[in-house]
Design a protein around this motif. Structure first.
Motif, PDB file in Angstrom:
ATOM      1  N   GLY A 287       0.795  -1.218   0.000  1.00 20.58           N
ATOM      2  CA  GLY A 287       0.000   0.000   0.000  1.00 20.58           C
ATOM      3  C   GLY A 287       0.827   1.267   0.000  1.00 20.58           C
ATOM      4  O   GLY A 287       0.435   2.284  -0.574  1.00 20.58           O
ATOM      5  N   ILE A 288       2.001   1.216   0.627  1.00 17.51           N
ATOM      6  CA  ILE A 288       2.779   2.421   0.876  1.00 17.51           C
ATOM      7  C   ILE A 288       3.723   2.779  -0.268  1.00 17.51           C
ATOM      8  O   ILE A 288       3.904   3.955  -0.595  1.00 17.51           O
ATOM      9  CB  ILE A 288       3.585   2.267   2.186  1.00 17.51           C
ATOM     10  N   GLU A 289       4.351   1.785  -0.885  1.00 16.08           N
ATOM     11  CA  GLU A 289       5.421   2.069  -1.841  1.00 16.08           C
ATOM     12  C   GLU A 289       4.977   2.968  -3.003  1.00 16.08           C
ATOM     13  O   GLU A 289       5.650   3.959  -3.306  1.00 16.08           O
ATOM     14  CB  GLU A 289       6.014   0.755  -2.363  1.00 16.08           C
ATOM     15  N   PRO A 290       3.845   2.650  -3.686  1.00 14.40           N
ATOM     16  CA  PRO A 290       3.411   3.570  -4.748  1.00 14.40           C
ATOM     17  C   PRO A 290       3.157   4.972  -4.228  1.00 14.40           C
ATOM     18  O   PRO A 290       3.445   5.963  -4.904  1.00 14.40           O
ATOM     19  CB  PRO A 290       2.122   2.919  -5.264  1.00 14.40           C
ATOM     20  N   PHE A 291       2.612   5.070  -2.997  1.00 20.14           N
ATOM     21  CA  PHE A 291       2.362   6.375  -2.375  1.00 20.14           C
ATOM     22  C   PHE A 291       3.665   7.145  -2.182  1.00 20.14           C
ATOM     23  O   PHE A 291       3.738   8.345  -2.432  1.00 20.14           O
ATOM     24  CB  PHE A 291       1.663   6.169  -1.028  1.00 20.14           C
ATOM     25  N   PHE A 292       4.713   6.461  -1.737  1.00 19.64           N
ATOM     26  CA  PHE A 292       6.014   7.102  -1.545  1.00 19.64           C
ATOM     27  C   PHE A 292       6.493   7.771  -2.830  1.00 19.64           C
ATOM     28  O   PHE A 292       6.953   8.908  -2.833  1.00 19.64           O
ATOM     29  CB  PHE A 292       7.044   6.068  -1.093  1.00 19.64           C
ATOM     30  N   PHE A 293       6.405   7.033  -3.929  1.00 14.89           N
ATOM     31  CA  PHE A 293       6.893   7.577  -5.190  1.00 14.89           C
ATOM     32  C   PHE A 293       5.999   8.730  -5.683  1.00 14.89           C
ATOM     33  O   PHE A 293       6.486   9.705  -6.250  1.00 14.89           O
ATOM     34  CB  PHE A 293       6.966   6.478  -6.250  1.00 14.89           C
ATOM     35  N   LYS A 294       4.692   8.627  -5.450  1.00 13.81           N
ATOM     36  CA  LYS A 294       3.783   9.711  -5.845  1.00 13.81           C
ATOM     37  C   LYS A 294       4.092  10.994  -5.066  1.00 13.81           C
ATOM     38  O   LYS A 294       4.054  12.099  -5.605  1.00 13.81           O
ATOM     39  CB  LYS A 294       2.329   9.296  -5.586  1.00 13.81           C
ATOM     40  N   LYS A 295       4.391  10.844  -3.768  1.00 14.19           N
ATOM     41  CA  LYS A 295       4.639  12.000  -2.918  1.00 14.19           C
ATOM     42  C   LYS A 295       6.005  12.633  -3.153  1.00 14.19           C
ATOM     43  O   LYS A 295       6.272  13.725  -2.668  1.00 14.19           O
ATOM     44  CB  LYS A 295       4.551  11.594  -1.437  1.00 14.19           C
ATOM     45  N   SER A 296       6.875  11.939  -3.903  1.00  9.16           N
ATOM     46  CA  SER A 296       8.262  12.401  -4.041  1.00  9.16           C
ATOM     47  C   SER A 296       8.363  13.795  -4.648  1.00  9.16           C
ATOM     48  O   SER A 296       9.349  14.491  -4.460  1.00  9.16           O
ATOM     49  CB  SER A 296       9.076  11.404  -4.882  1.00  9.16           C
ATOM     50  N   ARG A 297       7.313  14.209  -5.384  1.00  4.26           N
ATOM     51  CA  ARG A 297       7.349  15.531  -6.024  1.00  4.26           C
ATOM     52  C   ARG A 297       6.775  16.632  -5.132  1.00  4.26           C
ATOM     53  O   ARG A 297       6.838  17.806  -5.469  1.00  4.26           O
ATOM     54  CB  ARG A 297       6.560  15.477  -7.355  1.00  4.26           C
ATOM     55  N   ASP A 298       6.183  16.275  -4.004  1.00  5.75           N
ATOM     56  CA  ASP A 298       5.523  17.246  -3.133  1.00  5.75           C
ATOM     57  C   ASP A 298       6.504  17.845  -2.137  1.00  5.75           C
ATOM     58  O   ASP A 298       7.482  17.217  -1.738  1.00  5.75           O
ATOM     59  CB  ASP A 298       4.365  16.590  -2.376  1.00  5.75           C
ATOM     60  N   SER A 299       6.198  19.048  -1.688  1.00  6.62           N
ATOM     61  CA  SER A 299       7.094  19.760  -0.774  1.00  6.62           C
ATOM     62  C   SER A 299       7.091  19.140   0.630  1.00  6.62           C
ATOM     63  O   SER A 299       8.062  19.280   1.367  1.00  6.62           O
ATOM     64  CB  SER A 299       6.665  21.227  -0.674  1.00  6.62           C
ATOM     65  N   ASP A 300       5.992  18.466   0.983  1.00 13.83           N
ATOM     66  CA  ASP A 300       5.900  17.876   2.321  1.00 13.83           C
ATOM     67  C   ASP A 300       6.245  16.383   2.316  1.00 13.83           C
ATOM     68  O   ASP A 300       5.902  15.659   3.256  1.00 13.83           O
ATOM     69  CB  ASP A 300       4.494  18.082   2.893  1.00 13.83           C
ATOM     70  N   ALA A 301       6.925  15.921   1.264  1.00 13.14           N
ATOM     71  CA  ALA A 301       7.209  14.490   1.109  1.00 13.14           C
ATOM     72  C   ALA A 301       7.998  13.936   2.286  1.00 13.14           C
ATOM     73  O   ALA A 301       7.671  12.873   2.830  1.00 13.14           O
ATOM     74  CB  ALA A 301       7.972  14.245  -0.199  1.00 13.14           C
ATOM     75  N   ILE A 302       9.046  14.645   2.708  1.00  8.73           N
ATOM     76  CA  ILE A 302       9.922  14.131   3.772  1.00  8.73           C
ATOM     77  C   ILE A 302       9.147  13.934   5.065  1.00  8.73           C
ATOM     78  O   ILE A 302       9.343  12.941   5.767  1.00  8.73           O
ATOM     79  CB  ILE A 302      11.116  15.086   3.988  1.00  8.73           C
ATOM     80  N   TYR A 303       8.240  14.866   5.371  1.00 10.17           N
ATOM     81  CA  TYR A 303       7.438  14.736   6.588  1.00 10.17           C
ATOM     82  C   TYR A 303       6.637  13.443   6.575  1.00 10.17           C
ATOM     83  O   TYR A 303       6.607  12.695   7.573  1.00 10.17           O
ATOM     84  CB  TYR A 303       6.480  15.931   6.733  1.00 10.17           C
ATOM     85  N   TYR A 304       5.974  13.164   5.446  1.00 12.75           N
ATOM     86  CA  TYR A 304       5.158  11.959   5.357  1.00 12.75           C
ATOM     87  C   TYR A 304       6.009  10.692   5.395  1.00 12.75           C
ATOM     88  O   TYR A 304       5.617   9.680   5.995  1.00 12.75           O
ATOM     89  CB  TYR A 304       4.296  11.991   4.087  1.00 12.75           C
ATOM     90  N   TYR A 305       7.176  10.706   4.750  1.00 10.63           N
ATOM     91  CA  TYR A 305       8.061   9.537   4.791  1.00 10.63           C
ATOM     92  C   TYR A 305       8.429   9.197   6.240  1.00 10.63           C
ATOM     93  O   TYR A 305       8.396   8.047   6.661  1.00 10.63           O
ATOM     94  CB  TYR A 305       9.349   9.799   4.001  1.00 10.63           C
ATOM     95  N   GLU A 306       8.795  10.228   6.974  1.00 10.66           N
ATOM     96  CA  GLU A 306       9.231  10.021   8.361  1.00 10.66           C
ATOM     97  C   GLU A 306       8.069   9.589   9.249  1.00 10.66           C
ATOM     98  O   GLU A 306       8.224   8.697  10.101  1.00 10.66           O
ATOM     99  CB  GLU A 306       9.867  11.306   8.884  1.00 10.66           C
TER     100      GLU A 306
END
Length: 482
Positions: A287-306
């Motif tokens: 469930g998470i992996e595709p989401f990670f790659f989708k969020k990679s272009r967003d400014s808040d990506a690092i927050y969500y990864y952590e």
């Protein structure tokens, strides 16, 4: 955001967990039916095949997700190109391996059973072809189709296994389709029945995803320049995947060949109980992996990864405590008593797998900055540690506990190295988060250490742990259903 992600992960979980539940049901049957040395052959063949799949998959699944969400690439061209690459690699493997089947089976110690290898070469071919179309379902938010295919696959495999073993015990011998059993029985033994069933289910799986390939993949959409870029990106991931396969399977391969099949049978059976943690990790990744790659272009990506990594640790430790607190129950229902001699490896392997899961979540940083070579370097360090512990086990101590500790230390070292490397370039975990994660790990280990064979004490400790975690992390846990 979390609610949609949670719902999709639950649907993926059904398609992933149900086949594993069926496999664990068969685990009880296999450990009852087979001697430990026979079970060793069964697990050894799968260990060898996972090593091959690690190479043939070529890191193309991660590559597909990475290039799919790059702004300057057309999604249909990306899919066609990556699938054609996989088809070429897999077809070349199949042609070479079939022509060398007798030679390869003799080298591996199966000179009396070349049919094992022939069936596994076909299984590997079918399964690697299916990897990318199944990834396409995940990338296009189609968890229902993904899960349906997985469930269909395991039901067919189960039916074939039950049919063959029933016929071998003179049940259904008078049925119209008994000629199928007689044909299979003419070229393999009862262990081979399992491999034959897997081969049939993998073939049907290929037929189920074939419409996606025929509809979406064309030679006209193949981009040579893109293919070169994909291969440059995927090769380091492939090397990392091979390293992971070595870390997971080298112990079982060496124990079989350098110690005994009996010990390997017990070790491998108990390892499957420890693999509960791998199931949790895989479900989370689906469930998470595709989401990670989708969020990679967003400014808040690092927050969500952590934040998601933090949640992964919380849920993983809860899972760890619950499984370790009920090991004896799981062992009683899933594995025959003659295999229980290696039960002590389970908490060690499970914690090692949890370290691997955290590593996998953090590894997103080098994938989205297009530096997968970082993962290759770290994985090779892990392989070196694994080799070291297995050599110590074989030459000096001759104890199956040493490879288990090797798995834990290998994955733990990889996690620490990746965190230190990623913190300089990507992660900004605050000191409070790191402190909390360490406290959670120590608390979980303390609870497991305090557990004995007393059921009531174990239940109390599990309840205490769950209540404590809920009170400390109520806000984060509640966000999962918002």
């Amino acid at each position: 955001m979390y609610k949609k992600l949670t719902i999709q992960t639950i649907i993926y979980s059904i398609g992933f967990i149900f086949p594993r539940i069926v496999n664990y049901a068969f685990l009880k049957f296999f450990t009852l039916f087979f001697k430990r040395e026979e079970f060793s052959l069964y697990t050894d063949m799968y260990a060898l095949s996972f090593m091959v799949i690690g190479f043939l998959s070529f890191g193309l699944e991660n590559t597909y997700f990475r290039f799919l969400y790059k702004k300057n690439y057309n999604q249909e061209i990306v899919f066609s190109t990556v699938v054609i690459i996989q088809l070429l690699i897999s077809s070349f493997f199949l042609i070479i391996s079939i022509n060398l089947v007798k030679y390869l089976s003799s080298i591996a110690g199966y000179y009396n059973h070349p049919e094992y290898f022939l069936m596994f070469f076909l299984i590997i071919f079918f399964d690697t072809i299916c990897i990318l179309p199944m990834a396409w379902f995940r990338a296009n938010d189609k968890p229902l189709q993904y899960s349906t295919i997985n469930i269909t696959n395991i039901l067919i495999q189960s039916f074939v296994i039950i049919y063959l073993f029933s016929c071998s015990n003179n049940i259904y011998q008078k049925t119209f389709f008994v000629f199928i059993f007689k044909w299979v029985d003419s070229f393999t033994d009862k262990i081979g029945y399992i491999f034959f069933a897997n081969m049939i289910s993998s073939l049907i799986n290929l037929f189920l995803i074939l419409p996606i390939i025929l509809k979406k993949v064309t030679i006209k959409k193949f981009n040579k320049l893109l293919a070169i870029n994909m291969l440059n990106y995927s090769i380091p991931i492939m090397l990392g995947t091979i390293s992971f396969s070595i870390n997971e399977n080298l112990d079982k391969i060496l124990i079989k060949r350098w110690v005994s099949d009996e010990i390997n049978g017990s070790y491998s059976a108990c390892y499957k109980i420890a693999a509960f943690m791998s199931i949790y990790i895989r479900i989370f990744r689906l469930g998470i992996e595709p989401f990670f790659f989708k969020k990679s272009r967003d400014s808040d990506a690092i927050y969500y990864y952590e934040e998601i990594t933090y949640i992964f640790v919380l849920l993983g430790l809860i899972f760890y405590v619950l499984i370790c607190g009920n090991i004896n129950i799981f062992m009683k229902f899933l594995i025959d008593k003659k295999y229980h001699t290696a039960i002590s490896i389970i908490p060690i392997i499970m914690m090692g797998n949890l370290f691997l899961g955290v590593y996998t979540n953090l590894s997103i940083f080098y994938k989205i900055i297009d530096k997968p070579i970082i993962g290759t370097y770290i994985s090779l360090i892990g392989v070196l540690i694994t080799f070291l512990f297995n050599i110590i086990f074989i030459i000096i101590y001759n104890s199956f506990m040493i490879p288990a500790w090797g798995t834990l230390i290998s994955y733990g070292s990889m996690l620490i190295i990746l965190y230190i490397w990623g913190k300089k370039q990507f992660f900004k975990f605050c000191n409070k988060k790191i402190r909390n994660i360490i406290i959670h790990f120590l608390f979980a280990l303390f609870i497991v250490f305090m557990m004995k064979k007393k059921v009531l004490l174990n239940l109390f400790l599990q309840f205490l742990y769950m209540i404590t975690i809920f009170l400390l992390e109520k806000k984060r846990l509640m966000n999962l259903i918002k």
